[in-house]
Design a protein around this motif. Structure first.
Motif, PDB file in Angstrom:
ATOM      1  N   ARG A   1       0.829  -1.208   0.000  1.00  0.00           N
ATOM      2  CA  ARG A   1       0.000   0.000   0.000  1.00  0.00           C
ATOM      3  C   ARG A   1       0.865   1.260   0.000  1.00  0.00           C
ATOM      4  O   ARG A   1       0.601   2.207  -0.735  1.00  0.00           O
ATOM      5  CB  ARG A   1      -0.923  -0.015   1.216  1.00  0.00           C
ATOM      6  N   LEU A   2       1.898   1.282   0.842  1.00  0.00           N
ATOM      7  CA  LEU A   2       2.757   2.461   0.927  1.00  0.00           C
ATOM      8  C   LEU A   2       3.508   2.691  -0.384  1.00  0.00           C
ATOM      9  O   LEU A   2       3.557   3.806  -0.904  1.00  0.00           O
ATOM     10  CB  LEU A   2       3.739   2.312   2.088  1.00  0.00           C
ATOM     11  N   ALA A   3       4.104   1.612  -0.911  1.00  0.00           N
ATOM     12  CA  ALA A   3       4.883   1.757  -2.142  1.00  0.00           C
ATOM     13  C   ALA A   3       3.998   2.156  -3.314  1.00  0.00           C
ATOM     14  O   ALA A   3       4.421   2.906  -4.204  1.00  0.00           O
ATOM     15  CB  ALA A   3       5.610   0.443  -2.455  1.00  0.00           C
ATOM     16  N   GLY A   4       2.760   1.664  -3.324  1.00  0.00           N
ATOM     17  CA  GLY A   4       1.849   2.008  -4.414  1.00  0.00           C
ATOM     18  C   GLY A   4       1.457   3.464  -4.433  1.00  0.00           C
ATOM     19  O   GLY A   4       0.958   3.960  -5.449  1.00  0.00           O
ATOM     20  N   ASN A   5       1.651   4.166  -3.313  1.00  0.00           N
ATOM     21  CA  ASN A   5       1.266   5.575  -3.238  1.00  0.00           C
ATOM     22  C   ASN A   5       2.460   6.519  -3.210  1.00  0.00           C
ATOM     23  O   ASN A   5       2.283   7.710  -2.950  1.00  0.00           O
ATOM     24  CB  ASN A   5       0.401   5.814  -1.995  1.00  0.00           C
ATOM     25  N   VAL A   6       3.661   5.988  -3.437  1.00  0.00           N
ATOM     26  CA  VAL A   6       4.837   6.847  -3.503  1.00  0.00           C
ATOM     27  C   VAL A   6       4.999   7.315  -4.950  1.00  0.00           C
ATOM     28  O   VAL A   6       5.248   6.520  -5.841  1.00  0.00           O
ATOM     29  CB  VAL A   6       6.099   6.116  -3.025  1.00  0.00           C
ATOM     30  N   GLY A   7       4.855   8.574  -5.170  1.00  0.00           N
ATOM     31  CA  GLY A   7       4.953   9.134  -6.515  1.00  0.00           C
ATOM     32  C   GLY A   7       4.063  10.356  -6.626  1.00  0.00           C
ATOM     33  O   GLY A   7       3.072  10.504  -5.907  1.00  0.00           O
ATOM     34  N   ARG A   8       4.377  11.236  -7.541  1.00  0.00           N
ATOM     35  CA  ARG A   8       3.665  12.501  -7.635  1.00  0.00           C
ATOM     36  C   ARG A   8       2.226  12.346  -8.099  1.00  0.00           C
ATOM     37  O   ARG A   8       1.436  13.284  -7.996  1.00  0.00           O
ATOM     38  CB  ARG A   8       4.415  13.453  -8.577  1.00  0.00           C
ATOM     39  N   ARG A   9       1.855  11.166  -8.622  1.00  0.00           N
ATOM     40  CA  ARG A   9       0.472  10.975  -9.054  1.00  0.00           C
ATOM     41  C   ARG A   9      -0.462  10.624  -7.894  1.00  0.00           C
ATOM     42  O   ARG A   9      -1.676  10.636  -8.057  1.00  0.00           O
ATOM     43  CB  ARG A   9       0.428   9.849 -10.095  1.00  0.00           C
ATOM     44  N   SER A  10       0.089  10.293  -6.735  1.00  0.00           N
ATOM     45  CA  SER A  10      -0.734   9.912  -5.587  1.00  0.00           C
ATOM     46  C   SER A  10      -1.132  11.160  -4.803  1.00  0.00           C
ATOM     47  O   SER A  10      -0.281  11.973  -4.414  1.00  0.00           O
ATOM     48  CB  SER A  10       0.051   8.960  -4.674  1.00  0.00           C
ATOM     49  N   VAL A  11      -2.428  11.315  -4.526  1.00  0.00           N
ATOM     50  CA  VAL A  11      -2.869  12.478  -3.749  1.00  0.00           C
ATOM     51  C   VAL A  11      -2.368  12.386  -2.310  1.00  0.00           C
ATOM     52  O   VAL A  11      -2.144  13.418  -1.661  1.00  0.00           O
ATOM     53  CB  VAL A  11      -4.408  12.606  -3.773  1.00  0.00           C
ATOM     54  N   HIS A  12      -2.179  11.172  -1.787  1.00  0.00           N
ATOM     55  CA  HIS A  12      -1.619  11.041  -0.442  1.00  0.00           C
ATOM     56  C   HIS A  12      -0.178  11.556  -0.416  1.00  0.00           C
ATOM     57  O   HIS A  12       0.235  12.230   0.542  1.00  0.00           O
ATOM     58  CB  HIS A  12      -1.672   9.585   0.012  1.00  0.00           C
ATOM     59  N   PHE A  13       0.576  11.228  -1.442  1.00  0.00           N
ATOM     60  CA  PHE A  13       1.942  11.730  -1.539  1.00  0.00           C
ATOM     61  C   PHE A  13       1.941  13.251  -1.685  1.00  0.00           C
ATOM     62  O   PHE A  13       2.734  13.950  -1.041  1.00  0.00           O
ATOM     63  CB  PHE A  13       2.638  11.075  -2.736  1.00  0.00           C
ATOM     64  N   GLN A  14       1.065  13.777  -2.506  1.00  0.00           N
ATOM     65  CA  GLN A  14       0.971  15.225  -2.686  1.00  0.00           C
ATOM     66  C   GLN A  14       0.660  15.929  -1.367  1.00  0.00           C
ATOM     67  O   GLN A  14       1.283  16.936  -1.015  1.00  0.00           O
ATOM     68  CB  GLN A  14      -0.103  15.550  -3.720  1.00  0.00           C
ATOM     69  N   ASN A  15      -0.323  15.407  -0.634  1.00  0.00           N
ATOM     70  CA  ASN A  15      -0.701  16.030   0.629  1.00  0.00           C
ATOM     71  C   ASN A  15       0.438  15.979   1.637  1.00  0.00           C
ATOM     72  O   ASN A  15       0.669  16.937   2.384  1.00  0.00           O
ATOM     73  CB  ASN A  15      -1.938  15.342   1.208  1.00  0.00           C
ATOM     74  N   ALA A  16       1.147  14.838   1.686  1.00  0.00           N
ATOM     75  CA  ALA A  16       2.246  14.698   2.638  1.00  0.00           C
ATOM     76  C   ALA A  16       3.383  15.662   2.312  1.00  0.00           C
ATOM     77  O   ALA A  16       3.971  16.280   3.206  1.00  0.00           O
ATOM     78  CB  ALA A  16       2.752  13.252   2.650  1.00  0.00           C
ATOM     79  N   VAL A  17       3.702  15.816   1.022  1.00  0.00           N
ATOM     80  CA  VAL A  17       4.751  16.760   0.628  1.00  0.00           C
ATOM     81  C   VAL A  17       4.332  18.187   0.976  1.00  0.00           C
ATOM     82  O   VAL A  17       5.114  18.979   1.519  1.00  0.00           O
ATOM     83  CB  VAL A  17       5.049  16.629  -0.880  1.00  0.00           C
TER      84      VAL A  17
END
Length: 743
Positions: free
Chosen positions: A377-393
């Motif tokens: 789950r974590l690896a699948g959301n690492v990247g600029r296309r993931s909204v979770h990654f965007q929010n965390a950044v």
């Protein structure tokens, strides 16, 4: 006497008074009592009984962090369980913050890393996401003066007492009735599916309009957007994944049953539907804790029926006529979805013990251990296309910048600036702008009130000690209901009353609070403007377009394999599935955030011109179309297990020339229409100027003119492709059912 109305008396009066109070105020009031009791209890205990300012501060803010700032869904006892699991992490964060705060550069680096990690917890489900802001606050709190690692014991002790009191308050004060679990919802849908299967298996072999509406309502009730957050199976673990899978399968069964027509004479039907009904009944019992078989004799019987439907010989006459073959293809879809429902429910109830009997393709997660699933789950959301990654950044950069400014400028209460950045930064710049405006207005009003109290009471801490509980009750009751302006106004008074008891304070304390909230909100607004300012608005379109494109690729590959006679080698799942499954992870997270953003359902996210009318896409239908693509492709390409007996499975004959040409024609049309819809959804795509019909206007349904060499594989393929066209009609709102179909 006539004309005399008696006033309610006895137990009726309290019920009437409770009904007069809106439910939102009742929920917020109960929560306010819990937080006030825990925070105030720890604060007064350490400050006035043990004369420990440090422990008192951490006891109060630990309770406020996880009880007031956090939004952990569920009942009090469910929240208490989350808080207990979060307690060790809170001590780790306080320790890190204490030791990293002695240097500005280390404090900023720690804020960047810890801020990202805690914000990224949102990928793990609503409960970790709800606890994350409170954990952020517990790391922020020790990042400011006094820089005293020697007081770490007092800090940890105060936080432990505050959290302990909060856990007790959540568990025992005003106990709440839990919402029906997702498993119970799926069980109810499974029972309904079993009932409809029996109805369709006996004369008149049809559902009434009322029955179809009930099936539609039950299917819609399993949509995540219709399920309260505490009941959503959104976690990365095996049981949550299996529950979510069972919900999708239950919706598919109900959808296919409502589309099943009366059987032609001599065709398959009652026996198959009776087996479907028994499996769905068994599944419902298993989900409610009344069934224990793994996976169950009825499941195995239905699996044999599925194999028989796939491998039955075909003569082209009598019971094997075209209408009968179409019905057989429809029954195969129902049986396949029912088997998926049964196995997913088994995994949800029995966990990894049932993994050995699950298909390694569709149920790829069945044999995986929890750390591997979490990593997936974590690896699948690492990247600029993931909204979770965007929010965390976004939030980590904003917090790090706020900490840097607070350290360089030595703000007297820099903690407030970071708290404002944390609580006021939103996923869209428009929402952040509105939130900041309301927050600053509320803070100004609260600062004026607090300044007046500080001037009037002076150094008399007794006044502040008496006022504090009442202000806290008001803040945690009115804030969640009335909005961010009220929250900031009342919380400004709360912190002023707290700090006035910790040290001698003047009216300038309220001034500092206003200035630092202004600084923190300005930082949040800047990063909201610079980092993905439209939130999930564009991402939900991009991910939806990508899903439809990947589905088109799978359609092309599947049709080519079917026309060529099937897969050359046995596989656990059909080709192209990994990319589509990863796309589903990103699309589902983007869709979930899009629903939470203001006006998310009606902001005009891409107008489609692919049919008779133009409408916004149905994102839920887009996700379901992707799942139907995966399931149908597996149904066509992944061979079923061989039936029991010495003869083994019957080999499916390849398609004849005319049947292959018809499947190729329809497959090309479906893939082409998918690409058309994808281009219309994509924010960077080109939408055609004139509407293009999804279906061929020269062929009513694409199923009437069957080739003379049609085989069972032909009917299964055409049924799948026609179902995908129906999904596209739901997405674009151009079908007879519009965008609100049961699937």
């Amino acid at each position: 006497m006539a004309g005399v109305v008696k006033a309610p008396s006895g137990p009726q009066a309290p019920r009437a008074s409770r009904a007069a109070v809106p439910a939102g105020y009742r929920r917020a009031g109960r929560r306010a009592v819990r937080v006030t009791a825990a925070a105030g209890g720890g604060f007064y205990l350490f400050l006035y009984a043990f004369d420990s300012v440090t422990a008192a501060t951490y006891a109060l803010f630990a309770a406020v962090a996880l009880g007031g700032l956090s939004r952990i869904p569920g009942t009090g006892r469910q929240r208490a369980a989350v808080m207990l699991r979060a307690a060790p992490w809170s001590w780790v964060l306080i320790t890190l913050g204490t030791f990293l705060a002695v240097r500005t550069w280390s404090a900023v680096a720690g804020m960047l890393v810890v801020g990202f990690a805690l914000a990224f917890l949102a990928v793990c489900g609503p409960r970790p996401a709800g606890a994350a802001p409170g954990l952020q606050l517990l790391y922020i709190l020790p990042c400011f003066p006094p820089y005293d690692p020697g007081s770490l014991g007092e800090r940890l002790g105060g936080a432990a007492v505050g959290l302990g009191l909060l856990v007790l308050a959540e568990a025992f004060l005003f106990p709440e009735r839990p919402e029906p679990s997702y498993g119970e919802r799926v069980a109810a849908a499974a029972r309904l599916a079993g009932h409809w299967a029996r109805v369709l298996g006996a004369p008149p072999y049809a559902l009434t309009a009322q029955d179809a509406r009930a099936a539609h309502s039950a299917a819609q009730g399993l949509r995540p957007s219709r399920v309260p957050e505490p009941a959503r199976p959104a976690g990365p673990g095996l049981r949550d994944r299996a529950l979510a899978h069972s919900g999708l399968a239950a919706r598919a069964v109900l959808s296919r049953l409502t589309r099943l027509g009366p059987p032609p004479a001599g065709s398959h039907g009652p026996g198959v539907l009776d087996a479907v009904a028994r499996v769905t009944d068994e599944t419902a019992l298993r989900l409610t804790g009344e069934g224990t078989e793994v996976p169950g004799r009825t499941h195995e019987e239905l699996a044999r029926i599925r194999t028989a439907l796939v491998t039955a010989p075909h003569s082209g006459t009598g019971p094997d006529s075209a209408p009968a073959q179409r019905r057989r293809a429809s029954l195969l879809e129902i049986v396949d979805a029912t088997l998926a429902l049964s196995m997913a429910a088994t995994l949800a109830v029995h966990g990894r013990t049932a993994g050995a009997v699950a298909s390694p393709g569709r149920f790829w997660y069945a044999g995986r251990r929890a750390p591997e699933l979490w990593w997936h789950r974590l690896a699948g959301n690492v990247g600029r296309r993931s909204v979770h990654f965007q929010n965390a950044v976004r939030i980590s950069l904003a917090l790090a910048a706020a900490r840097l400014i607070a350290g360089v400028d030595t703000l007297p209460h820099g903690f407030w600036a970071l708290l404002a950045t944390l609580t006021l930064t939103r996923t869209t710049v428009a929402e952040t702008r509105v939130t900041v405006r309301q927050a600053l207005t509320g803070t100004l009003v609260g600062a004026l009130v607090a300044a007046g109290l500080l001037i009037a009471a002076g150094s008399d801490t007794t006044v502040y000690a008496v006022i504090l509980p009442f202000v806290m009750l008001g803040a945690f009751t009115l804030g969640p209901v009335k909005g961010v302006g009220w929250t900031q106004a009342l919380f400004t008074v709360v912190v002023s009353m707290v700090f006035a008891q910790l040290a001698h304070s003047t009216w300038q304390l309220a001034e500092f609070r206003l200035l630092e909230v202004l600084a923190g909100s300005a930082i949040g607004a800047v990063f909201g403007l610079l980092a993905w300012p439209r939130g999930a608005h564009d991402e939900v379109r991009r991910s939806g377009a990508e899903l439809v494109r990947e589905a088109a690729e799978i359609v092309v590959a599947t049709v080519a394999a079917v026309v060529a006679g099937g897969l050359r080698e046995p596989r656990a799942t059909a080709p192209g599935h990994r990319s589509l499954q990863h796309g589903l992870i990103l699309a589902e997270s983007a869709f979930a955030q899009f629903q939470r953003e203001p006006d998310g359902a009606g902001r005009g996210v891409g107008v489609l011109r692919t049919g008779a009318s133009s409408t916004d896409p149905d994102w839920q239908a887009t996700l379901m179309m992707a799942h139907h693509t995966l399931w149908g492709s597996d149904r066509l390409l992944v061979p079923p297990p061989p039936p029991a007996g010495p003869d083994g499975p019957t080999v499916e004959p390849p398609l004849g020339r005319e049947a292959a040409a018809e499947v190729q024609r329809l497959g090309d049309r479906v893939a082409g229409r998918m690409l058309l819809v994808s281009a219309a959804v994509d924010p960077g795509g080109d939408t055609p100027e004139a509407p293009v019909p999804l279906r061929d206007p020269t062929v009513a349904a694409g199923l009437e003119a069957d080739p003379p060499d049609a085989s069972p594989a032909y009917y299964v393929a055409v049924s799948w492709l026609d179902g995908l066209l129906s999904d596209l009609e739901r997405i674009t709102g151009t079908g007879k059912d519009g965008a609100a179909g049961p699937a």
